[in-house]
Write a protein that holds these residues in place. Structure first.
Motif, PDB file in Angstrom:
ATOM      1  N   UNK A  67       0.849  -1.199   0.000  1.00 31.91           N
ATOM      2  CA  UNK A  67       0.000   0.000   0.000  1.00 31.91           C
ATOM      3  C   UNK A  67       0.879   1.241   0.000  1.00 31.91           C
ATOM      4  N   UNK A  68       1.168   1.790  -1.173  1.00 27.80           N
ATOM      5  CA  UNK A  68       2.064   2.950  -1.255  1.00 27.80           C
ATOM      6  C   UNK A  68       1.598   4.152  -0.444  1.00 27.80           C
ATOM      7  N   UNK A  69       0.281   4.311  -0.293  1.00 26.02           N
ATOM      8  CA  UNK A  69      -0.246   5.485   0.408  1.00 26.02           C
ATOM      9  C   UNK A  69      -0.020   5.423   1.912  1.00 26.02           C
ATOM     10  N   UNK A  70       0.239   4.237   2.450  1.00 35.19           N
ATOM     11  CA  UNK A  70       0.379   4.101   3.901  1.00 35.19           C
ATOM     12  C   UNK A  70       1.810   4.309   4.395  1.00 35.19           C
ATOM     13  N   UNK A  71       2.766   4.463   3.487  1.00 36.76           N
ATOM     14  CA  UNK A  71       4.171   4.593   3.880  1.00 36.76           C
ATOM     15  C   UNK A  71       4.526   6.070   4.071  1.00 36.76           C
ATOM     16  N   UNK A  72       5.105   6.373   5.214  1.00 33.38           N
ATOM     17  CA  UNK A  72       5.545   7.736   5.517  1.00 33.38           C
ATOM     18  C   UNK A  72       6.942   7.929   4.918  1.00 33.38           C
ATOM     19  N   UNK A  73       6.995   8.404   3.686  1.00 35.70           N
ATOM     20  CA  UNK A  73       8.271   8.552   2.981  1.00 35.70           C
ATOM     21  C   UNK A  73       9.161   9.599   3.632  1.00 35.70           C
ATOM     22  N   UNK A  74       8.563  10.625   4.186  1.00 34.70           N
ATOM     23  CA  UNK A  74       9.347  11.707   4.783  1.00 34.70           C
ATOM     24  C   UNK A  74      10.176  11.201   5.966  1.00 34.70           C
ATOM     25  N   UNK A  75       9.652  10.236   6.722  1.00 37.52           N
ATOM     26  CA  UNK A  75      10.415   9.704   7.858  1.00 37.52           C
ATOM     27  C   UNK A  75      11.586   8.838   7.380  1.00 37.52           C
ATOM     28  N   UNK A  76      11.477   8.308   6.173  1.00 35.94           N
ATOM     29  CA  UNK A  76      12.573   7.509   5.605  1.00 35.94           C
ATOM     30  C   UNK A  76      13.674   8.405   5.057  1.00 35.94           C
ATOM     31  N   UNK A  77      13.277   9.429   4.323  1.00 29.40           N
ATOM     32  CA  UNK A  77      14.205  10.415   3.752  1.00 29.40           C
ATOM     33  C   UNK A  77      13.372  11.588   3.259  1.00 29.40           C
ATOM     34  N   UNK A  78      13.744  12.785   3.658  1.00 32.35           N
ATOM     35  CA  UNK A  78      12.977  13.977   3.260  1.00 32.35           C
ATOM     36  C   UNK A  78      12.909  14.102   1.740  1.00 32.35           C
ATOM     37  N   UNK A  79      13.978  13.725   1.068  1.00 35.01           N
ATOM     38  CA  UNK A  79      14.020  13.743  -0.396  1.00 35.01           C
ATOM     39  C   UNK A  79      14.063  12.303  -0.903  1.00 35.01           C
TER      40      UNK A  79
END
Length: 183
Positions: free
Chosen positions: A85-97
């Motif tokens: 589920x791509x929408x459920x992943x907090x990308x910002x916590x992994x890497x801001x960019x």
């Protein structure tokens, strides 16, 4: 990316895991042992700009100074979460960019599956970003709902640019439509 692009600079400063292939004298401070040599096989996180240069430099035709590893933000665990589920992943916590880092890493690695997962997650998330951008200006559920705010908090910088652009376009379209109705 431009030389003066702050997002490119921040992306190049992201730390990536590396393994040194040789013992290096007087570099123990990279591994919290100042004054000692850095032994071969030591894993250290280095900024992407430095790790890339060291990984492509070769001391002998068959030996490079370091081996570059995939960062945790592109690990199999994250890829599985993006597949689910791509929408459920907090990308910002992994890497801001996140997408900028992924783009730079994929220039160095030939990871077709990672590339496919990232393209699909961008497609799904971009549609969701567009929906939130359009509905946020209408006074609808958009950003006002708790779920929408949480989703927007997890966007990386590229997705935030997309949100701003879609929101501004939607707003300009509503203004234009209002002016057309007045005529």
């Amino acid at each position: 990316m431009s030389y003066y692009d702050i997002d490119a600079i921040l992306t190049d400063n992201q730390k990536v895991p590396c393994t040194f292939n040789l013992t290096l004298p007087q570099l123990g401070y990279l591994d919290s042992t100042p004054g000692r040599p850095l032994p071969s096989g030591t894993k250290v996180d280095l900024p992407l700009w430095l790790a890339e240069r060291l990984a492509v430099s070769q001391l002998t035709p068959s030996t490079s100074l370091i081996t570059l590893d995939l960062p945790a933000s592109l690990s199999p665990r994250v890829m599985n979460a993006l597949k689910a589920d791509p929408k459920s992943v907090d990308l910002r916590s992994l890497a801001a960019n996140f997408y900028g880092l992924a783009e730079r890493i994929l220039e160095l690695f030939e990871e077709e599956e990672v590339c496919d997962v990232l393209l699909e997650s961008w497609r799904v998330r971009a549609a969701e970003v567009g929906d939130h951008a359009v509905s946020s200006g209408k006074g609808g559920g958009g950003v006002g709902g708790g779920e929408g705010v949480e989703f927007l908090r997890g966007l990386d910088e590229k997705e935030r640019e997309l949100f701003r652009s879609a929101h501004d376009s939607s707003k300009a379209m509503r203004v234009w439509m209002g002016e057309m109705k007045k005529r």
